[in-house]
Design an enzyme around this catalytic site. Sequence first.
Site, PDB file in Angstrom:
ATOM      1  N   GLY A  37       0.848  -1.195   0.000  1.00 41.72           N
ATOM      2  CA  GLY A  37       0.000   0.000   0.000  1.00 41.72           C
ATOM      3  C   GLY A  37       0.875   1.232   0.000  1.00 41.72           C
TER       4      GLY A  37
ATOM      5  N   CYS B 173       1.956   5.694  -2.839  1.00 41.95           N
ATOM      6  CA  CYS B 173       2.363   5.651  -4.257  1.00 41.95           C
ATOM      7  C   CYS B 173       1.919   4.412  -5.030  1.00 41.95           C
ATOM      8  CB  CYS B 173       3.877   5.791  -4.348  1.00 41.95           C
ATOM      9  SG  CYS B 173       4.460   7.418  -3.828  1.00 41.95           S
TER      10      CYS B 173
HETATM   11  N1  LIG Z   1       5.591  10.096  -0.752  1.00 46.67           N
HETATM   12  C1  LIG Z   1       6.461   9.409  -1.476  1.00 46.67           C
HETATM   13  O1  LIG Z   1       7.090   8.457  -1.001  1.00 46.67           O
HETATM   14  C2  LIG Z   1       6.721   9.774  -2.911  1.00 46.67           C
HETATM   15  C3  LIG Z   1       7.857   9.270  -3.556  1.00 46.67           C
HETATM   16  C4  LIG Z   1       8.094   9.630  -4.885  1.00 46.67           C
HETATM   17  C5  LIG Z   1       7.200  10.448  -5.554  1.00 46.67           C
HETATM   18  N2  LIG Z   1       6.086  10.900  -4.914  1.00 46.67           N
HETATM   19  C6  LIG Z   1       5.181  11.802  -5.646  1.00 46.67           C
HETATM   20  O2  LIG Z   1       5.457  13.142  -5.252  1.00 46.67           O
HETATM   21  C7  LIG Z   1       4.251  13.916  -5.236  1.00 46.67           C
HETATM   22  C8  LIG Z   1       4.031  14.525  -3.856  1.00 46.67           C
HETATM   23  O3  LIG Z   1       3.881  13.467  -2.930  1.00 46.67           O
HETATM   24  P1  LIG Z   1       3.948  13.700  -1.348  1.00 46.67           P
HETATM   25  O4  LIG Z   1       3.833  12.356  -0.725  1.00 46.67           O
HETATM   26  O5  LIG Z   1       5.108  14.574  -1.032  1.00 46.67           O
HETATM   27  O6  LIG Z   1       2.595  14.537  -1.148  1.00 46.67           O
HETATM   28  P2  LIG Z   1       2.036  15.215   0.216  1.00 46.67           P
HETATM   29  O7  LIG Z   1       0.579  15.071   0.149  1.00 46.67           O
HETATM   30  O8  LIG Z   1       2.800  14.682   1.379  1.00 46.67           O
HETATM   31  O9  LIG Z   1       2.447  16.758   0.078  1.00 46.67           O
HETATM   32  C9  LIG Z   1       1.942  17.624  -0.896  1.00 46.67           C
HETATM   33  C10 LIG Z   1       2.013  19.041  -0.368  1.00 46.67           C
HETATM   34  O10 LIG Z   1       1.655  19.938  -1.430  1.00 46.67           O
HETATM   35  C11 LIG Z   1       0.908  21.022  -0.875  1.00 46.67           C
HETATM   36  N3  LIG Z   1       0.197  21.708  -1.961  1.00 46.67           N
HETATM   37  C12 LIG Z   1      -0.868  21.294  -2.670  1.00 46.67           C
HETATM   38  N4  LIG Z   1      -1.187  22.216  -3.604  1.00 46.67           N
HETATM   39  C13 LIG Z   1      -0.304  23.241  -3.480  1.00 46.67           C
HETATM   40  C14 LIG Z   1      -0.095  24.478  -4.160  1.00 46.67           C
HETATM   41  N5  LIG Z   1      -0.881  24.863  -5.181  1.00 46.67           N
HETATM   42  N6  LIG Z   1       0.907  25.295  -3.759  1.00 46.67           N
HETATM   43  C15 LIG Z   1       1.718  24.929  -2.726  1.00 46.67           C
HETATM   44  N7  LIG Z   1       1.581  23.756  -2.048  1.00 46.67           N
HETATM   45  C16 LIG Z   1       0.587  22.925  -2.434  1.00 46.67           C
HETATM   46  C17 LIG Z   1       0.027  20.345   0.162  1.00 46.67           C
HETATM   47  O11 LIG Z   1      -0.466  21.258   1.104  1.00 46.67           O
HETATM   48  C18 LIG Z   1       1.030  19.333   0.782  1.00 46.67           C
HETATM   49  O12 LIG Z   1       1.734  19.910   1.870  1.00 46.67           O
HETATM   50  C19 LIG Z   1       3.141  12.965  -5.686  1.00 46.67           C
HETATM   51  O13 LIG Z   1       3.007  13.071  -7.096  1.00 46.67           O
HETATM   52  C20 LIG Z   1       3.711  11.597  -5.350  1.00 46.67           C
HETATM   53  O14 LIG Z   1       3.179  10.580  -6.165  1.00 46.67           O
HETATM   54  C21 LIG Z   1       5.838  10.605  -3.595  1.00 46.67           C
END
Ligand SMILES: NC(=O)c1ccc[n+]([C@@H]2O[C@H](COP(=O)([O-])OP(=O)(O)OC[C@H]3O[C@@H](n4cnc5c(N)ncnc54)[C@H](O)[C@@H]3O)[C@@H](O)[C@H]2O)c1
Length: 427
Positions: A254, A257
Amino acid sequence: MGSKIAVIGTGYVGLTTGTCFAHLGHDVICADIDEAKVERLREGELPIVENGLGELLREGLRSKRLQFVVGSEEAVADAEFVYLCVPTPQGLDGSADLSYIEAAAMQIAPFLTPGTVVVNKSTVPVGSTRFVEQALGRSDVHVVSNPEFLREGSAVHDFLNPDRVVIGSDDQSAAIRVASLYLGIPAPFMVTNPASAETIKYASNAFLATKLSFVNAIAAVCEAVGADVNDVVLGMGYDKRIGHEFLRPGPGWGGSCFPKDSKALIHIAEEAGYAFDLLEGVITVNLEQFDRVTDKIVRMAGGSVEGATIAVWGLTFKANTDDLRDSPALEIVKRLLAKGARVQAYDPTVTEPPRGVEAIEVCGDAYAACEGATVLAVLTEWDEFKWLDLDKTAGLMTGLGVVDCRNLLDRSALVQRGFDYEGIGRA
Ligand SMILES: NC(=O)c1ccc[n+]([C@@H]2O[C@H](COP(=O)([O-])OP(=O)(O)OC[C@H]3O[C@@H](n4cnc5c(N)ncnc54)[C@H](O)[C@@H]3O)[C@@H](O)[C@H]2O)c1
């Protein structure tokens, strides 16, 4: 001399990206729309659990190479690079929802300096580099794909020691500029076109999910034929073509991602005319695993959990994170609650019942979760569970059933104390 970088979104990826770039010597401004989060970050307070990130956050604040602002306007005005790290959740039809990316692009567009490189670090479907170009509507800036491969729990380590850095760009000079930000990072760099970079990210996550479903399927075979999956994966992993990584059976996969990215890749393939049946099967095996594990717990409780107290150790999707998004543990807890169980859970990072499982009791420690329980289910592989006092645990429970969904505990030590033990893939 470092570069000026803006990071939009300070979640697991954005915060790691911002703090690590500041650590590498760049001037970084991180922007988020969540005011409370920005306030905490300015105080040097980490909103998530992530090894080593707090130290880098405070180091960045002290050196003033790291700042936090609400809204992106101020962050991008002076930036040479803008990293988009906003969410790309699953849309209703399984595709990636690009509305956060679109909104962020539209917010920053009027404030970008000509020549700025906008970098997609969010996981985005093939074609998103073009999508961002269109949303920006600025022919004087470049858009580049630079997918992130970090693992939660070791995000800082993975950012600073990546297996590879992938840059997708049709413009060589923009790609080289992005690569230069990582100066000093010991990793192979790969420059390709945007579609290939975007596909590399999805293909990598889908392959890892496939490995996990495969090993859970093998675990089911092991149970049926009397083999021990721990030995089977050890024997398989010595083969260099297979390797030991990600060959661990469990309660299903889960996290934030794999589920959404597998669905998104199926959708991308479908749109392009390819039916990705293999990946559909990988998801089906995973859903079956949640049911198989729930059935094990029910059997251990004597055929029904109606009115029974079940102790649960671990709620996060894996150890060393506080991330509960699409956690397999929650999938299993939901199924137990639906069957009438009382669930007492302990997780080192969880203090309130998570959304969707409000009926559980969250306990202050692992022993409290076992009080009056007939069965103990280990759902997340937190290291501390290995070292708990089994005699004390036995004394607190009314039954002595253990379903160890991570094959984490010492089976012989439990059996010696009279526990009825069942792991995954071990008859
Ligand atoms: N979490 C992981 O392990 C991981 C690893 C690789 C890639 N990713 C990818 O990276 C991306 C982000 O994932 P995450 O886990 O960091 O997400 P998250 O939900 O932890 O964080 C996203 C942040 O973006 C902010 N946000 C949303 N809209 C905004 C805007 N217009 N301006 C400024 N801030 C804004 C939110 O408030 C939040 O703090 C996703 O596409 C995810 O698939 C995640």
